[in-house]
Scaffold this motif. Structure first.
Motif: not given
Length: 196
Positions: A82-90, A123-134
């Motif tokens: 597990t990795k905690l508090d990981m920042p993403w952009r997507g 599991d994909l909708l409602g603020g639960k998933s992203w297409i991440a680039f960073e």
């Protein structure tokens, strides 16, 4: 089939309330892949959603024009790290599905290289998933799924498909690559849904 694993080192922290059962906290980001790493140029990448009503396609620029978000989440791999508090952009899947109609309840996610994984639309909708680039403040490297990967942080990380290129909605759930090989259809880390 060969498995590649690099960079796994960690310590078990059973009492940390953010660690699901059986997980080990890591500070790095291990690389685990089945097979070779595809190399996809940003200019060649696009994302598509196919439904019973047709196919919708976005280039990277079109996708980002929908609104890029900064997200900080915990990620949990089925291999116990597990990795905690990981920042993403997507871009949130909610933004893509805002213009997509479907009566289906499930999706099969497809990646360059032939990888697939099944995910319920709930599991994909409602603020639960992203297409991440960073991730971690930098563009995703090919080893970590770049130029884009699906990010579904509340499920085990195999559901966050690397090198994502699209999804096809389905009326019923069907197993993807790892699910056909014994992994759980859903993959909730808090329920230890590792294997079917």
């Amino acid at each position: 089939m060969s498995f590649i694993t690099r960079g796994f080192s960690g310590r078990r922290r059973e009492r940390d309330p953010r660690l699901p059962p059986g997980q080990t906290l890591v500070g790095d980001w291990p690389v685990l892949s089945a097979g070779p790493t595809p190399r996809i140029a940003d200019d060649d990448w696009e994302f598509a959603i196919g439904t019973e009503n047709g196919v919708h396609r976005w280039s990277r620029a079109e996708l980002e024009a929908l609104g890029v978000e900064d997200i900080t989440v915990d990620i949990h791999c089925v291999t116990h790290w597990t990795k905690l508090d990981m920042p993403w952009r997507g871009v949130s899947l909610d933004r893509l599905f805002a213009g997509v109609e479907t009566s289906h309840r499930f999706a099969m996610v497809h990646s360059f290289g032939g990888y697939t994984t099944n995910v319920a639309l709930d599991d994909l909708l409602g603020g639960k998933s992203w297409i991440a680039f960073e991730a971690d403040g930098a563009p995703l490297t090919p080893e970590h799924g770049g130029p884009a990967r699906l990010l579904v942080p509340h499920l085990y990380f195999w559901k966050s498909a690397k090198w994502v290129q699209g999804l096809i909605t389905m009326p019923a759930d069907k197993p993807g690559f790892w699910e056909q090989n014994g992994y759980h259809l859903h993959g909730d880390p808090w329920r230890e849904e590792r294997y079917g």
